[in-house]
Design a protein around this motif. Structure first.
Motif, PDB file in Angstrom:
ATOM      1  N   LEU A  58       0.846  -1.271  -0.044  1.00  0.00           N
ATOM      2  CA  LEU A  58       0.112   0.137  -0.079  1.00  0.00           C
ATOM      3  C   LEU A  58       0.976   1.228  -0.070  1.00  0.00           C
ATOM      4  CD1 LEU A  58      -2.646   1.758   0.142  1.00  0.00           C
ATOM      5  CD2 LEU A  58      -2.669   1.276   2.588  1.00  0.00           C
ATOM      6  N   PHE A  59       0.780   2.009  -1.049  1.00  0.00           N
ATOM      7  CA  PHE A  59       1.410   3.312  -1.088  1.00  0.00           C
ATOM      8  C   PHE A  59       0.448   4.513  -0.690  1.00  0.00           C
ATOM      9  CE2 PHE A  59       4.653   2.070  -4.802  1.00  0.00           C
ATOM     10  CZ  PHE A  59       5.172   1.189  -4.034  1.00  0.00           C
ATOM     11  N   ALA A  60       1.014   5.218   0.243  1.00  0.00           N
ATOM     12  CA  ALA A  60       0.353   6.476   0.629  1.00  0.00           C
ATOM     13  C   ALA A  60       1.018   7.613  -0.105  1.00  0.00           C
ATOM     14  CB  ALA A  60       0.369   6.517   2.215  1.00  0.00           C
ATOM     15  N   PHE A  61       0.665   7.960  -0.957  1.00  0.00           N
ATOM     16  CA  PHE A  61       1.446   8.813  -1.993  1.00  0.00           C
ATOM     17  C   PHE A  61       1.058  10.380  -1.661  1.00  0.00           C
ATOM     18  CE2 PHE A  61       2.539  11.117  -5.719  1.00  0.00           C
ATOM     19  CZ  PHE A  61       3.583  10.320  -6.243  1.00  0.00           C
ATOM     20  N   SER A  62       2.211  11.199  -1.625  1.00  0.00           N
ATOM     21  CA  SER A  62       1.820  12.769  -1.303  1.00  0.00           C
ATOM     22  C   SER A  62       2.215  13.380  -2.283  1.00  0.00           C
ATOM     23  CB  SER A  62       2.751  13.028  -0.024  1.00  0.00           C
ATOM     24  OG  SER A  62       2.606  14.470  -0.069  1.00  0.00           O
ATOM     25  N   ASP A  63       1.144  14.210  -2.947  1.00  0.00           N
ATOM     26  CA  ASP A  63       1.528  15.324  -4.223  1.00  0.00           C
ATOM     27  C   ASP A  63       2.022  16.776  -3.519  1.00  0.00           C
ATOM     28  OD1 ASP A  63       0.011  14.088  -6.313  1.00  0.00           O
ATOM     29  OD2 ASP A  63      -1.831  14.023  -5.077  1.00  0.00           O
ATOM     30  N   ASP A  64       3.288  16.348  -3.164  1.00  0.00           N
ATOM     31  CA  ASP A  64       4.135  17.519  -2.512  1.00  0.00           C
ATOM     32  C   ASP A  64       4.772  18.436  -3.280  1.00  0.00           C
ATOM     33  OD1 ASP A  64       6.050  15.650  -2.938  1.00  0.00           O
ATOM     34  OD2 ASP A  64       6.404  15.339  -0.914  1.00  0.00           O
ATOM     35  N   MET A  65       4.639  17.833  -4.704  1.00  0.00           N
ATOM     36  CA  MET A  65       5.346  18.980  -5.874  1.00  0.00           C
ATOM     37  C   MET A  65       4.054  19.974  -6.282  1.00  0.00           C
ATOM     38  SD  MET A  65       7.679  17.718  -8.732  1.00  0.00           S
ATOM     39  CE  MET A  65       8.577  18.945  -9.969  1.00  0.00           C
ATOM     40  N   ASP A  66       2.982  19.729  -5.920  1.00  0.00           N
ATOM     41  CA  ASP A  66       1.748  20.590  -6.325  1.00  0.00           C
ATOM     42  C   ASP A  66       2.215  22.117  -6.031  1.00  0.00           C
ATOM     43  OD1 ASP A  66       0.535  18.557  -7.365  1.00  0.00           O
ATOM     44  OD2 ASP A  66      -1.169  18.734  -5.783  1.00  0.00           O
ATOM     45  N   GLY A  67       2.127  23.034  -6.683  1.00  0.00           N
ATOM     46  CA  GLY A  67       2.063  24.430  -6.286  1.00  0.00           C
ATOM     47  C   GLY A  67       1.336  24.939  -5.058  1.00  0.00           C
ATOM     48  N   LEU A  68       1.771  25.580  -4.172  1.00  0.00           N
ATOM     49  CA  LEU A  68       0.907  26.238  -3.262  1.00  0.00           C
ATOM     50  C   LEU A  68      -0.138  27.142  -3.853  1.00  0.00           C
ATOM     51  CD1 LEU A  68       0.126  26.078  -0.071  1.00  0.00           C
ATOM     52  CD2 LEU A  68       1.823  27.862   0.184  1.00  0.00           C
ATOM     53  N   ARG A  69      -1.214  27.060  -3.734  1.00  0.00           N
ATOM     54  CA  ARG A  69      -2.256  28.042  -4.330  1.00  0.00           C
ATOM     55  C   ARG A  69      -2.665  29.155  -3.368  1.00  0.00           C
ATOM     56  NH1 ARG A  69      -4.258  22.886  -5.854  1.00  0.00           N
ATOM     57  NH2 ARG A  69      -5.889  22.826  -4.445  1.00  0.00           N
ATOM     58  N   LYS A  70      -2.826  28.772  -2.053  1.00  0.00           N
ATOM     59  CA  LYS A  70      -3.107  30.051  -1.147  1.00  0.00           C
ATOM     60  C   LYS A  70      -2.580  29.558   0.234  1.00  0.00           C
ATOM     61  CE  LYS A  70      -7.582  27.784   0.144  1.00  0.00           C
ATOM     62  NZ  LYS A  70      -8.977  28.162   0.763  1.00  0.00           N
ATOM     63  N   VAL A  71      -2.363  30.711   0.874  1.00  0.00           N
ATOM     64  CA  VAL A  71      -1.979  30.712   2.383  1.00  0.00           C
ATOM     65  C   VAL A  71      -3.018  29.968   3.236  1.00  0.00           C
ATOM     66  CG1 VAL A  71      -0.754  31.709   4.494  1.00  0.00           C
ATOM     67  CG2 VAL A  71      -0.432  32.517   2.014  1.00  0.00           C
ATOM     68  N   PRO A  72      -2.778  28.889   3.845  1.00  0.00           N
ATOM     69  CA  PRO A  72      -3.797  28.203   4.759  1.00  0.00           C
ATOM     70  C   PRO A  72      -4.330  29.017   5.862  1.00  0.00           C
ATOM     71  CG  PRO A  72      -2.166  26.633   4.245  1.00  0.00           C
ATOM     72  CD  PRO A  72      -1.732  27.889   3.684  1.00  0.00           C
ATOM     73  N   ASP A  73      -5.181  29.211   6.347  1.00  0.00           N
ATOM     74  CA  ASP A  73      -5.692  30.413   7.524  1.00  0.00           C
ATOM     75  C   ASP A  73      -5.451  29.807   8.905  1.00  0.00           C
ATOM     76  OD1 ASP A  73      -7.859  28.570   7.706  1.00  0.00           O
ATOM     77  OD2 ASP A  73      -9.283  30.062   6.855  1.00  0.00           O
ATOM     78  N   ASN A  74      -4.990  28.445   8.774  1.00  0.00           N
ATOM     79  CA  ASN A  74      -4.935  27.558  10.151  1.00  0.00           C
ATOM     80  C   ASN A  74      -3.247  27.436  10.517  1.00  0.00           C
ATOM     81  OD1 ASN A  74      -4.327  25.949   8.316  1.00  0.00           O
ATOM     82  ND2 ASN A  74      -5.568  24.285   9.348  1.00  0.00           N
ATOM     83  N   ILE A  75      -2.407  28.250   9.928  1.00  0.00           N
ATOM     84  CA  ILE A  75      -0.974  28.205  10.161  1.00  0.00           C
ATOM     85  C   ILE A  75      -0.576  29.125  10.981  1.00  0.00           C
ATOM     86  CG2 ILE A  75      -0.852  26.492   8.403  1.00  0.00           C
ATOM     87  CD1 ILE A  75       0.723  28.873   6.661  1.00  0.00           C
ATOM     88  N   PRO A  76       0.599  29.236  11.553  1.00  0.00           N
ATOM     89  CA  PRO A  76       1.228  30.423  12.057  1.00  0.00           C
ATOM     90  C   PRO A  76       2.208  31.106  11.060  1.00  0.00           C
ATOM     91  CG  PRO A  76       2.443  28.311  12.859  1.00  0.00           C
ATOM     92  CD  PRO A  76       1.349  28.011  12.240  1.00  0.00           C
ATOM     93  N   ASN A  77       2.773  32.109  11.402  1.00  0.00           N
ATOM     94  CA  ASN A  77       3.959  32.803  10.531  1.00  0.00           C
ATOM     95  C   ASN A  77       3.397  32.820   8.910  1.00  0.00           C
ATOM     96  OD1 ASN A  77       5.671  33.321  12.574  1.00  0.00           O
ATOM     97  ND2 ASN A  77       6.057  31.066  12.460  1.00  0.00           N
ATOM     98  N   GLN A  78       2.098  33.279   8.651  1.00  0.00           N
ATOM     99  CA  GLN A  78       1.636  33.360   7.299  1.00  0.00           C
ATOM    100  C   GLN A  78       2.640  34.176   6.495  1.00  0.00           C
ATOM    101  OE1 GLN A  78      -2.726  34.066   7.403  1.00  0.00           O
ATOM    102  NE2 GLN A  78      -2.963  32.338   8.926  1.00  0.00           N
ATOM    103  N   GLU A  79       3.142  35.180   7.069  1.00  0.00           N
ATOM    104  CA  GLU A  79       3.849  36.142   6.200  1.00  0.00           C
ATOM    105  C   GLU A  79       5.230  35.359   5.759  1.00  0.00           C
ATOM    106  OE1 GLU A  79       5.251  36.275  10.252  1.00  0.00           O
ATOM    107  OE2 GLU A  79       3.228  36.183   9.562  1.00  0.00           O
TER     108      GLU A  79
END
Length: 254
Positions: A58-79
């Motif tokens: 079983l492969f748990a595959f992460s699409d971690d090469m995708d471009g970040l589309r927006k800044v999540p509102d639930n993270i610190p240090n958004q700047e």
């Protein structure tokens, strides 16, 4: 599980195992939907193991090469993150300050989440697969069969999107961003594409080695073929995408 059993009829696949896959988009933290995807796939895998002696993975595959589309509102240090919009998630700084990138942080959270629940899986990173050359052969095949892939994709798009669509998303050498740009030229023999970078200059890049990634429906199909995925589940909201990606996978020889 019975359909898989019928497909293999007790014969081990050439790669040596039956492969199940789940996908994860690490632009945010893993959540109950991530759990649902892995647990349902695990249920089918266990049912298959009750029916068959064939080895499974079983492969748990992460699409971690995708471009970040927006800044999540639930993270610190958004700047800290905002100037890196459009870059692969593994090239965006980690706002939590614990890992090399935002993608690496969320991947670690995914693994900790699955480990805590006792899942039997192997983690796979899109960034590693693209950059290591693991996808190179399949990417060259997409380029060689470009017109056939486009014939499947274009009818699914609106008129405006059709005019600029390409299955290949080059990573800008100047800015590091994943670009959705039309191609100026492609060379299947050389394995390269040409496009206009964000500064207006024409750039030629190989489609291999992590210089490009694929649009997601083509990416999904390419991954099935490159990794030899035998079973991946999807919600009913993705039925049309599964059908489309399956057609592309057949074009690529899967």
């Amino acid at each position: 599980a019975r359909r898989l059993q019928e497909r293999f009829a007790g014969k081990t696949p050439e790669k040596g195992y039956v492969l199940f896959e789940t996908g994860y988009g690490p632009s945010g933290l893993p959540h109950i939907g991530t759990f649902g995807e892995v647990v349902r796939t695990t249920m089918v895998r266990r049912a298959f193991r009750m029916l068959s002696d064939l080895p499974t993975r079983l492969f748990a595959f992460s699409d971690d090469m995708d471009g970040l589309r927006k800044v999540p509102d639930n993270i610190p240090n958004q700047e800290l993150v905002r100037p890196h919009l459009g870059k692969p998630l593994t090239a965006v700084p980690d706002p939590f300050g614990t890992h090399d990138s935002f993608g690496a942080h969320n991947n670690a959270r995914l693994r900790a989440f699955l480990d805590a629940l006792g899942f039997d899986y192997e983690f796979q990173s899109a960034t590693e697969c693209y950059r290591s050359g693991r996808f190179d052969r399949a990417l060259r095949t997409v380029l060689e069969r470009y017109d056939e892939v486009m014939a499947v994709m274009l009818p699914s798009l609106g008129a405006e999107r059709q005019s600029t669509y390409s299955p290949f998303l080059p990573v800008s050498p100047a800015t590091g961003r994943v670009l959705q740009v039309p191609l100026i030229h492609r060379d299947a023999d050389a394995g390269t594409i040409a496009f206009r970078d964000e500064d207006g200059k024409t750039v030629e890049l190989p489609v291999t080695g992590g210089h490009c990634k694929l649009q997601w429906k083509c990416d999904w199909a390419m991954r099935w073929v490159a990794l030899g995925v035998d079973c991946e589940m999807a919600g009913k909201d993705l039925i049309d995408s599964v059908r489309l990606s399956s057609r592309i996978a057949q074009i690529l020889g899967g």
